[in-house]
Design an enzyme around this catalytic site. Structure first.
Site, PDB file in Angstrom:
ATOM      1  N   GLU A 129     -26.941 -45.911 -56.806  1.00 26.19           N
ATOM      2  CA  GLU A 129     -27.180 -45.078 -58.002  1.00 26.19           C
ATOM      3  C   GLU A 129     -28.615 -45.273 -58.501  1.00 26.19           C
ATOM      4  OE1 GLU A 129     -24.201 -45.458 -61.101  1.00 26.19           O
ATOM      5  OE2 GLU A 129     -25.588 -44.673 -62.593  1.00 26.19           O
ATOM      6  N   CYS A 190     -20.516 -45.084 -68.277  1.00 24.26           N
ATOM      7  CA  CYS A 190     -19.439 -44.082 -68.306  1.00 24.26           C
ATOM      8  C   CYS A 190     -18.204 -44.632 -69.024  1.00 24.26           C
ATOM      9  CB  CYS A 190     -19.087 -43.647 -66.886  1.00 24.26           C
ATOM     10  SG  CYS A 190     -18.170 -44.886 -65.972  1.00 24.26           S
ATOM     11  N   SER A 217     -18.901 -53.445 -55.394  1.00 21.80           N
ATOM     12  CA  SER A 217     -18.600 -52.609 -56.566  1.00 21.80           C
ATOM     13  C   SER A 217     -19.217 -53.218 -57.827  1.00 21.80           C
ATOM     14  CB  SER A 217     -17.081 -52.496 -56.722  1.00 21.80           C
ATOM     15  OG  SER A 217     -16.754 -52.118 -58.039  1.00 21.80           O
TER      16      SER A 217
HETATM   17  S1  SF4 Z   1     -17.239 -45.680 -62.488  1.00 20.49           S
HETATM   18 FE1  SF4 Z   1     -16.189 -43.807 -61.880  1.00 20.49          FE
HETATM   19  S2  SF4 Z   1     -16.432 -42.366 -63.614  1.00 20.49           S
HETATM   20 FE2  SF4 Z   1     -17.934 -44.033 -63.842  1.00 20.49          FE
HETATM   21  S3  SF4 Z   1     -19.787 -43.237 -62.876  1.00 20.49           S
HETATM   22 FE3  SF4 Z   1     -18.721 -44.453 -61.315  1.00 20.49          FE
HETATM   23  S4  SF4 Z   1     -17.455 -42.971 -60.213  1.00 20.49           S
HETATM   24 FE4  SF4 Z   1     -18.101 -41.997 -62.138  1.00 20.49          FE
END
Ligand code: SF4
Length: 296
Positions: A129, A190, A217
């Site tokens: 990201e 988010c 993650s």
């Molecule tokens: S955690 Fe889930 S909702 Fe949040 S940005 Fe990542 S993929 Fe999108």
């Protein structure tokens, strides 16, 4: 021993959307095959293994040049524009599975850059990201390990990666304002990340948090961190029930099970069920099959 499950935990809407998109592509006869995913669709190795078993190939950017036909799926984390342009220039089919929450962050950055703000992006180095954002936009990356703040004191905005700790974001924002920076607070963590963290930070009477999730993650890592840092509870990360064979849990009285937003429901349920009903029956063994990881 009391075992509780955090609410919410596990799959978020972005992960469900990305998996649904790929399953639909697999089943759609009008989509040119083979299917490729540029990186990990979401950060969970069990999901990636389940997708590979459905003839999906996980590729890197270098592999794009070797592809003659088929469809390339972009991952939930976002992709640099230059990579998207490359795929288009090679006339390959493209499907974008970027999470809408990540796209919202891109839009926010564009808006502030158009208004001539200096954008400080609080993110994790080398995370996909962050890589897409620093490739696409003229932002200053700051990380929790390296809080190098700009010399400019005004027309600044602090934007965050979607999966950071919201309390860490507030901490950095306070540090910047204490140093005299006039900065707009534009936290873009988010909802899914926020709610999963809040459930852990607000947990009471818990002496261990077990976070189920993949080592890649980021929101999983943040759950382990916030339990310790903001609720003073011991926390461990496991990928599935079998990792618990390495731990002696008998000294704990109240355990909270939670999971990152890319952890399959089947894995979370198996951990929870075995701890509740077969706690003393080690070694624990997972009975899940590949197709279980894609269900929600
Ligand atoms: S955690 Fe889930 S909702 Fe949040 S940005 Fe990542 S993929 Fe999108």
């Amino acid at each position: 021993m009391i075992i509780k499950k955090a609410n919410p935990c596990g799959f978020c809407s972005g992960v469900k959307g990305a998996i649904t998109k790929v399953i639909n592509l697999i089943e759609d006869p009008n989509i040119e095959k083979p299917l490729y995913i540029l990186g990990y669709l979401v950060h969970n190795r069990f999901i990636n293994d389940a997708l590979k078993a459905k003839d999906i190939k996980i590729i890197t950017e270098e592999d794009i040049f070797q592809i003659k036909k088929g469809t390339i799926v972009l991952t939930a984390h976002g992709t640099p524009n230059k990579t998207i342009d490359l795929i288009k220039s090679l006339n390959l089919n493209l499907v974008d599975a970027t999470c809408p929450k990540v796209k919202h962050i891109h839009k926010q950055i564009e808006k502030y850059l158009e208004d001539n703000y200096q954008v400080l992006f609080l993110g994790v180095k080398n995370h996909p990201e962050t890589n897409a954002i620093i490739s696409n936009y003229n932002v200053s990356l700051i990380t929790l390990d390296d809080l190098s703040f700009p010399k400019e004191k005004s027309k600044l905005v602090l934007i965050s990666q979607s999966t950071l700790s919201y309390l860490d974001y507030q901490d950095v924002y306070k540090k910047l304002t204490a140093l005299g920076h006039k900065i707009i607070e534009a936290e873009t963590i988010c909802n899914a990340t926020y709610e999963r963290q809040k459930a852990v930070i607000d947990a009471k009477d818990v002496d261990l948090v077990i976070v189920v999730g993949d080592p890649l993650s980021n929101n999983t890592k943040m759950l382990v961190l916030v339990a310790k840092k903001y609720n003073n509870i011991n926390s461990i990360r496991i990928e599935n029930i079998e990792d618990l064979n390495n731990y002696d849990l008998s000294k704990y009285k109240n355990i909270l099970v939670t999971a990152g937003a890319s952890t399959p429901s089947a894995i979370i349920n198996e951990v929870f069920d075995i701890l509740q009903t077969k706690f003393n029956q080690k070694p624990y063994k997972s009975l899940l099959k590949l197709e279980d990881y894609l269900k929600f």
